[in-house]
Design a protein around this motif. Structure first.
Motif, PDB file in Angstrom:
ATOM      1  N   MET A 154       2.036   6.592  -7.088  1.00 56.00           N
ATOM      2  CA  MET A 154       1.043   7.568  -7.547  1.00 56.00           C
ATOM      3  C   MET A 154       1.547   9.000  -7.332  1.00 56.00           C
ATOM      4  SD  MET A 154      -1.310   5.829  -8.939  1.00 56.00           S
ATOM      5  CE  MET A 154      -2.580   7.074  -9.184  1.00 56.00           C
ATOM      6  N   SER A 155       2.319   9.211  -6.277  1.00 56.03           N
ATOM      7  CA  SER A 155       2.868  10.551  -6.035  1.00 56.03           C
ATOM      8  C   SER A 155       3.914  10.924  -7.076  1.00 56.03           C
ATOM      9  CB  SER A 155       3.484  10.627  -4.634  1.00 56.03           C
ATOM     10  OG  SER A 155       4.730   9.931  -4.573  1.00 56.03           O
TER      11      SER A 155
ATOM     12  N   GLY B 254       0.820  -1.206   0.000  1.00 59.23           N
ATOM     13  CA  GLY B 254       0.000   0.000   0.000  1.00 59.23           C
ATOM     14  C   GLY B 254       0.857   1.259   0.000  1.00 59.23           C
ATOM     15  N   GLU B 255       1.933   1.223   0.777  1.00 53.91           N
ATOM     16  CA  GLU B 255       2.836   2.374   0.827  1.00 53.91           C
ATOM     17  C   GLU B 255       3.530   2.572  -0.516  1.00 53.91           C
ATOM     18  OE1 GLU B 255       6.788   4.047   3.214  1.00 53.91           O
ATOM     19  OE2 GLU B 255       6.103   1.984   3.537  1.00 53.91           O
TER      20      GLU B 255
ATOM     21  N   ARG C  39       2.414   1.732  -3.419  1.00 54.85           N
ATOM     22  CA  ARG C  39       1.443   2.269  -4.369  1.00 54.85           C
ATOM     23  C   ARG C  39       1.292   3.778  -4.196  1.00 54.85           C
ATOM     24  NH1 ARG C  39      -3.527   4.086  -4.922  1.00 54.85           N
ATOM     25  NH2 ARG C  39      -4.583   3.681  -6.921  1.00 54.85           N
ATOM     26  N   LYS C  40       1.207   4.230  -2.956  1.00 48.30           N
ATOM     27  CA  LYS C  40       1.085   5.672  -2.697  1.00 48.30           C
ATOM     28  C   LYS C  40       2.292   6.438  -3.241  1.00 48.30           C
ATOM     29  CE  LYS C  40      -1.842   5.516   1.447  1.00 48.30           C
ATOM     30  NZ  LYS C  40      -1.891   5.738   2.920  1.00 48.30           N
ATOM     31  N   ILE C  41       3.478   5.874  -3.051  1.00 43.99           N
ATOM     32  CA  ILE C  41       4.691   6.532  -3.551  1.00 43.99           C
ATOM     33  C   ILE C  41       4.643   6.606  -5.078  1.00 43.99           C
ATOM     34  CG2 ILE C  41       7.208   6.371  -3.758  1.00 43.99           C
ATOM     35  CD1 ILE C  41       7.190   4.992  -0.979  1.00 43.99           C
TER      36      ILE C  41
END
Length: 307
Positions: free
Chosen positions: A264-265, A257-258, A260-262
């Motif tokens: 997308m950022s 999950g982390e 994925r967030k990175i």
């Protein structure tokens, strides 16, 4: 004296639910009757029961079932490849009709024995699917085809809806993990593909658990974005047999999950990240707006013909 690699026990979140329902059996029957290969079976994909049994999607593997490379993560057979089957593109297209697919992924073994790396058969498969299934979106997942520009151009001229080429691992581990493949050559293929067809989204996949660091994963994200890649998938490496590379770490769902967030950022349009995510996982959800409009028109056409 060499140290024997330590095997880590699989965590609970990697348990797979089997689903051998009528969809699964029917799709398998179509594949066998048409003498077709799928990477789902050959690469021992952990999602085969979900994709075949629930989503009714599959990734066709053309150009035979024997690869000219021996990557240390991959379960596909290696050796001297078969002769080209020129009837394969039409059989794939016919199977897409029978399966009524909205989105199809076409991949292939590496064919370093061929001057064009298999690009001509790849392109003809795209055209055959397009002729018989005009509303189906098509994703192609080729090898690097030797990095030869003419081969890439031949494939891109067929105008697939998505060009997918996997970076597989971080730069440092590439020589150990990927036979004959080069990290920069993969980036170059992705960049050239976008330059040839700017409107076609590009995509790449990364396996984790091979001994990479978080900083190296982020470096891969930056390298892909620097080459204008739109979509990224990140999944857990699973050792297919004792002959293959040993898993160094199992990432938790929270860690995915982390990541994925990175991603997308960093500016990716879409990122799938999870323990069982593979390059083709939920590929039907990753098509761009224009492709989704094509699928919508196909649904309307089907409704008119059946009403």
């Amino acid at each position: 004296m060499t140290t024997k690699p330590t095997h880590i026990r699989k965590p609970a979140w990697l348990k797979i639910k089997l689903n051998t329902n009528d969809n699964y059996k029917g799709l398998k029957k179509i594949m066998r009757e048409n003498n077709l290969n799928t990477v789902c079976e050959e690469a021992k994909c952990p999602n085969i029961h979900e994709c075949w049994g629930t989503r009714r999607t599959a990734t066709f593997m053309i150009l035979g079932a024997i690869c000219t490379r021996a990557c240390r993560f991959c379960a596909v057979k290696t050796g001297l490849p078969n002769e080209l089957d020129l009837g394969e593109p039409e059989r794939v297209a016919d199977s897409v009709v029978l399966m009524n697919l909205k989105h199809v992924v076409v991949t292939a073994v590496a064919r370093d024995d061929l001057k064009d790396g298999g690009a001509a058969v790849f392109a003809e498969t795209v055209r055959a699917i397009r002729r018989k299934n005009p509303f189906t979106t098509i994703e192609v997942l080729p090898s690097d085809m030797g990095g030869i520009e003419e081969n890439i151009q031949m494939l891109m001229d067929a105008k697939p809806d998505i060009l997918n080429h996997n970076i597989e691992t971080v730069r440092r581990l590439t020589p150990r993990v990927r036979a004959r493949a080069k990290y920069d050559r993969s980036l170059e293929l992705l960049r050239r593909s976008k330059e040839m067809q700017p409107d076609i989204p590009t995509k790449s996949s990364l396996m984790v658990g091979l001994g990479e660091t978080k900083e190296e994963i982020i470096e891969v994200m930056d390298d892909l974005r620097a080459n204008d890649v739109d979509i990224m998938t990140i999944g857990q490496y699973l050792q297919p047999s004792k002959k293959h590379l040993v898993v160094q770490k199992y990432y938790s769902p929270l860690e995915f999950g982390e990541l994925r967030k990175i991603a997308m950022s960093k500016g990716f349009n879409h990122c799938e990240a999870g323990p069982l995510v593979r390059s083709s996982y939920h590929a039907d959800e990753q098509v761009n707006a224009a492709a989704k409009e094509k699928q919508r028109l196909g649904d309307e056409q089907l409704a008119l013909t059946t009403s």
